[in-house]
Design an enzyme around this catalytic site. Structure first.
Site, PDB file in Angstrom:
ATOM      1  N   LYS A  10       0.855  -1.194   0.000  1.00  0.00           N
ATOM      2  CA  LYS A  10       0.000   0.000   0.000  1.00  0.00           C
ATOM      3  C   LYS A  10       0.888   1.240   0.000  1.00  0.00           C
ATOM      4  O   LYS A  10       1.894   1.292   0.725  1.00  0.00           O
ATOM      5  CB  LYS A  10      -0.902  -0.022   1.231  1.00  0.00           C
ATOM      6  CG  LYS A  10      -1.941   1.097   1.273  1.00  0.00           C
ATOM      7  CD  LYS A  10      -2.812   0.998   2.526  1.00  0.00           C
ATOM      8  CE  LYS A  10      -3.881   2.067   2.562  1.00  0.00           C
ATOM      9  NZ  LYS A  10      -4.702   1.985   3.797  1.00  0.00           N
ATOM     10  N   SER A  54      -9.537   2.039   2.901  1.00  0.00           N
ATOM     11  CA  SER A  54      -8.657   2.758   2.001  1.00  0.00           C
ATOM     12  C   SER A  54      -7.602   1.877   1.317  1.00  0.00           C
ATOM     13  O   SER A  54      -6.964   2.321   0.373  1.00  0.00           O
ATOM     14  CB  SER A  54      -7.954   3.865   2.769  1.00  0.00           C
ATOM     15  OG  SER A  54      -7.089   3.315   3.747  1.00  0.00           O
ATOM     16  N   SER A 107      -9.757  -0.189   7.168  1.00  0.00           N
ATOM     17  CA  SER A 107      -9.174  -0.046   5.838  1.00  0.00           C
ATOM     18  C   SER A 107      -8.509  -1.297   5.264  1.00  0.00           C
ATOM     19  O   SER A 107      -8.189  -1.326   4.084  1.00  0.00           O
ATOM     20  CB  SER A 107      -8.160   1.100   5.826  1.00  0.00           C
ATOM     21  OG  SER A 107      -8.837   2.324   5.761  1.00  0.00           O
TER      22      SER A 107
END
Lengths: 452, 453
Positions: free
Chosen positions: A61, A136, A160
């Site tokens: 990420k 996210s 997330s």
């Protein structure tokens, strides 16, 4: 082994195949690179790709710092930021022979639940390109679901990891706060952020957690305890295990179709020998308010360094959601408001913790939905922040309490994935993984792949 | 009607940079002074995205040491908070400091005036980077431009802040306090406390009130960002006058921050109450609380290894060696000098040289204690005694002269005042230009005084 088969393998299967010389590391990497080159343009999951020909290709990420590789946190403001250092988790993965195939798209500074807040365009859900992948950790979830990498790392501040895992049908594990070093994780809210694995199987999640956990003299809140889970322990089954079902997680707001999928999954757990017990987490209704005060307060401070002096662009260039949270947090911390907001929220946070403490005296794990709905249409909630915030309603409590949570694929509603959430005691990832593994092995949901 | 008299009410905030090996929250060397800019930096002290602070235990130990030496209590609950404000020298946009839960609280220090100053708190924080402003010309054609440079070598150096209650009533006490703190830091080996280098900085809160009033004035002026001790003292003096004048002409004073203009020799407004910062303090989520069970070890160690403090040393010198208070103060000024003095006394004992002589020598001759050794001092003192008048007849002559000249001392002696003998011995030494054998003078004087009616 043909390329399409290679990229379908789980991490554990991949390691075994490499050991048995079924294919070489080069073949492995080529297979993934080729697939990513073909599929990623449709998904926008990976925003910075790297070409490697050795190691196990994982996606990271883009809120996690990678030395020499652009790390943007999904924000225009960091679009040219090349960190001079690796996050601790990245170093730990490299030590295990992992290579980085790409940095994955995410909501700007991890603020969002749909992936639409990225400065680099939305990530699409591999199961339906018109739908959001959740957020996210949108790109990480989509990349694992679409087999663009063997596994990925995400970060979870209010859901997330678990929510996009649920919406994309992958395994997502948010470890206990402090289990994994946060050094190098561009923070959203420091007291809640956790880095965790997003994988193709529960076993994989256990393995990756073992790799990335453990002491770090760069994160003062990181526990020195290593997480090591023997596969045999994972496989001991769940006979007699007490599974708590919080009644607050099945009230108004939960999509009836999702509800029935979750109920079925819980029934499965019962069939596997677990004892199902209804429990109550009475302060759940305050979680969202507590969460947004604490999160925004910490954000308002964490975002202060992007003052236009060091990273090029000024705060004017931040997205709406980030600005909204900075404003909220600045307000909540202002003198005269501190007592009513931050201090009050901090107190109420301990009530959430106590809810779990009480529940875990009664049960071993807690099971329920991850998200109140399946993936929604791109653009559907973007103008309604409150609606968007409500999609985190079942996940944020775990962050406030610092406990671990797992999302395991548990079926579909109208062709869109649903995830089962399993919450555990602090430091007890072992039991939730055991439950997840037992469930996974007795169902076929994790074998379903999106047609893309 | 007599004119009202006013007294200043002054509180001080002193910042001291600790001399720890590494910075407060990272592994960079904290020895930044004079080093090439931006060479002692890392992701942590540069405030790079994702970097985290890690508490330097050595700094906490030193902060506790200061606290204990100032008679403070170490707090049961202590934690770091973020002080949020914007400035280019603050890369994170906040300073990690302490606010609601400082490490040490409620201490006190005695001034030479005999008055006590209460210490409100001793807390731990980090220093900012250093800004330098220069005029620069890029090339021949371009105009001269104002440029600002940031050196992050200082960013994150451990800083201890010591806050007093508003207990100072004059500039003299301020000076004395600052000197005492500086001396303490050096004794404890926690900071070099060089004011010129900015290792020790002083900020003052000044207000005035009618003499005899007990309550605090409803305003206070903060004197901040003044980069030298001298200027801070000048600013305090100026403020006292300015505020008295203002009150006398019925002007209302209000909370503000003022700086010092050394060209105009006056203070000037930096920030009014309306513009005051709201620092939005909140607990630093990246750091754990400082737990008493872990601090306990540090506190015990600190107590065990606490050196004799300068003020105790000073009074011990007077009581055990019988030297003058003023000499004792000088000799206790630094730990090294005090140690040197006591070493010399030890050596001197064998050669029959007394503490007073040694004290005298060190105070007057100011030997360089870094190069000189205590034995050398003793040798010198012994040599001085060579060419000594040992001849009894010679000594008798001197003694008789002294007796003739000091009738009062002789009378006192005969009345039984032993101290008078010291006066006579001293006079013989003086008359002999220090050459008389001091060990023989007393019996000779006694003999003559007995014989003489």
């Amino acid at each position: 082994m043909d390329k399409n088969t290679i990229t379908k393998l789980t991490l554990i299967q991949t390691i075994k195949a490499l050991e048995n010389k079924k294919f070489s590391e080069e073949e492995l990497n080529k297979a993934y690179l080729e697939r990513a080159a073909k599929i990623n343009p449709k998904l926008n999951a990976i925003i910075i790709s790297k070409k490697n020909y050795c190691g196990i290709p994982a996606a990271i990420k883009d809120v996690i710092s990678t030395k020499g590789i652009r790390t943007t946190a999904g924000s225009k403001i960091l679009s040219n930021f090349i960190p001079p250092y690796n996050a601790t988790v990245v170093n730990k993965l490299i030590d295990q022979g992992v290579s980085i195939i790409g940095k994955t798209n995410c909501d700007e500074f991890a603020m969002g639940g749909s992936g639409e807040n990225s400065s680099f365009g939305s990530t699409k859900n591999p199961w339906n390109l018109n739908k959001v992948p959740g957020g996210s950790s949108s790109g990480s979830a989509a990349a694992v679901a679409a087999d663009l990498c063997v596994f990925a790392l995400g970060s979870d501040t209010g859901g997330s990891i678990r929510q996009p895992a649920s919406l994309c049908s992958v395994v997502g594990l948010k470890p206990t706060y402090g289990r994994v070093s946060r050094y190098g994780l561009i923070p959203m809210a420091s007291s809640l952020d956790s880095i965790g694995p997003m994988t193709k199987s529960v076993e994989d999640a256990a393995l990756v957690l073992g790799w990335i956990s453990g002491s770090d003299s760069y994160d003062a809140n990181c526990s020195s305890a290593d997480f090591l889970l023997q596969p045999c322990k994972l496989q001991t089954g769940i006979k007699g295990l007490k599974v708590g079902i919080p009644k607050e997680y099945f009230e108004k707001g939960l999509d009836p179709k999702v509800k029935s999928v979750i109920k079925e999954a819980i029934q499965k757990l019962e069939e596997l020998g677990a004892e199902i017990i209804e429990i109550s987490l009475p302060h759940s209704k305050y979680a969202l308010a507590i969460y947004y005060i604490i999160v925004s307060s910490e954000i308002s401070s964490n975002m202060a360094r992007y003052d236009g002096i060091r990273y090029g662009l000024s705060r004017q260039d931040l997205g709406q959601e980030v600005k909204r949270r900075i404003m909220l947090g600045t307000f909540a911390l202002s003198s005269g408001y501190w007592d009513d907001y931050y201090a009050q929220a901090a107190k109420a946070r301990t009530l959430i913790k106590q809810d779990f403490d009480k529940a875990f005296k009664q049960v071993d794990v807690i099971a329920g939905p991850v998200s109140p709905t399946t993936a929604w249409n791109l653009g559907e909630k973007i103008d309604d922040p409150l609606k968007m915030y409500l999609s985190d309603i079942y996940t944020i409590s775990a962050n406030l309490a610092g406990i671990p949570g797992l999302s395991v694929p548990c079926g579909f509603s109208e062709n869109l994935p649903v995830g089962l959430q399993i919450l555990g005691k602090q430091w007890d990832e072992e039991t939730i993984l055991r439950v997840g593994y037992a469930y996974e092995q007795s169902t076929n949901w994790h074998r379903e792949k999106p047609k893309i | 009607m007599s004119k009202l008299k006013y007294e200043p009410v002054i509180g001080l905030e002193v910042h001291a940079e600790l001399n720890t090996k590494s910075k407060m929250f990272c592994r960079c060397s904290s020895d930044y002074f004079g080093k090439k800019p931006n060479t002692h930096t890392c992701p942590v002290c540069l405030g790079l995205p994702g970097a985290l602070p890690f508490i330097n235990k050595q700094a906490i130990e030193k902060c506790i040491k200061i606290g204990l030496a100032l008679g403070c209590k170490v707090s049961e609950k202590s934690l770091f908070e973020r002080k949020n404000y914007f400035y280019p020298d603050l890369p994170k946009g906040y300073q990690i400091s302490q606010y609601r839960w400082p490490l040490c609280i409620n201490g006190q220090i005695m001034l030479d005036s005999g008055e006590a100053v209460r210490i409100n708190r001793v807390h731990q924080e980090e220093d900012t980077a250093k800004l330098t402003h220069q005029l620069r010309t890029q090339n021949l054609k371009s105009k001269t431009q104002k440029c600002s440079f940031i050196d992050f070598n200082r960013s994150g150096v451990p800083l201890v802040e010591i806050v007093t209650e508003p207990d100072f009533k004059d500039v003299e006490s301020v000076r004395d306090y600052a000197k005492k703190l500086q001396q303490l830091f050096r004794y404890l080996d926690v900071s070099s406390a060089d004011m010129e280098r900015g290792e020790m900085r002083l900020e003052a809160n000044v207000s005035v009130r009618p003499e005899g009033t007990k309550s605090l004035p409803g305003y206070r002026i903060e004197l901040k960002n003044i980069n030298s001790f001298k200027f801070t003292v000048a600013a305090i003096e100026y403020e006292i006058k300015r505020q008295i004048t203002a009150i006398e002409s019925r002007k209302k004073l209000s909370q503000e921050t003022r700086g010092w203009d050394d060209d105009k020799k006056c203070t000037y407004l930096q920030r009014s109450k309306e513009e005051a910062h709201d620092y939005r303090y909140f607990p630093e989520p990246d750091l754990p609380e400082l737990k008493m069970d872990r601090l306990k070890v540090m506190i015990d160690n600190s107590r065990k290894n606490m050196p004799e403090l300068p003020w105790s040393k000073q009074s011990r010198f007077v009581s055990s060696y019988g030297i003058k208070k003023t000499d004792a103060k000088i000799l206790a000024e630094t730990k090294d000098l005090a140690e040197f003095f006591e070493e010399a006394i030890k050596q001197g004992k064998e050669s029959g040289i007394n503490a007073g002589e040694i004290a005298n020598y060190i105070v007057n001759k100011k030997p360089d204690i870094d190069s000189a050794q205590a034995t050398q001092i003793i040798r010198k003192l012994k040599e001085k005694n060579v060419g000594v008048i040992e001849d009894e007849k010679e000594l008798e002559k001197l003694a008789k002269q002294v007796i003739k000249d000091n009738t009062k001392a002789v009378l006192d002696y005969k009345k039984g005042k032993e101290a008078a003998m010291q006066v006579l011995i001293g006079s013989v030494m003086k008359l002999s230009l220090g050459k008389a054998d001091i060990s023989k003078i007393k019996p000779i004087l006694e003999k003559i005084l007995k014989v003489k009616p």
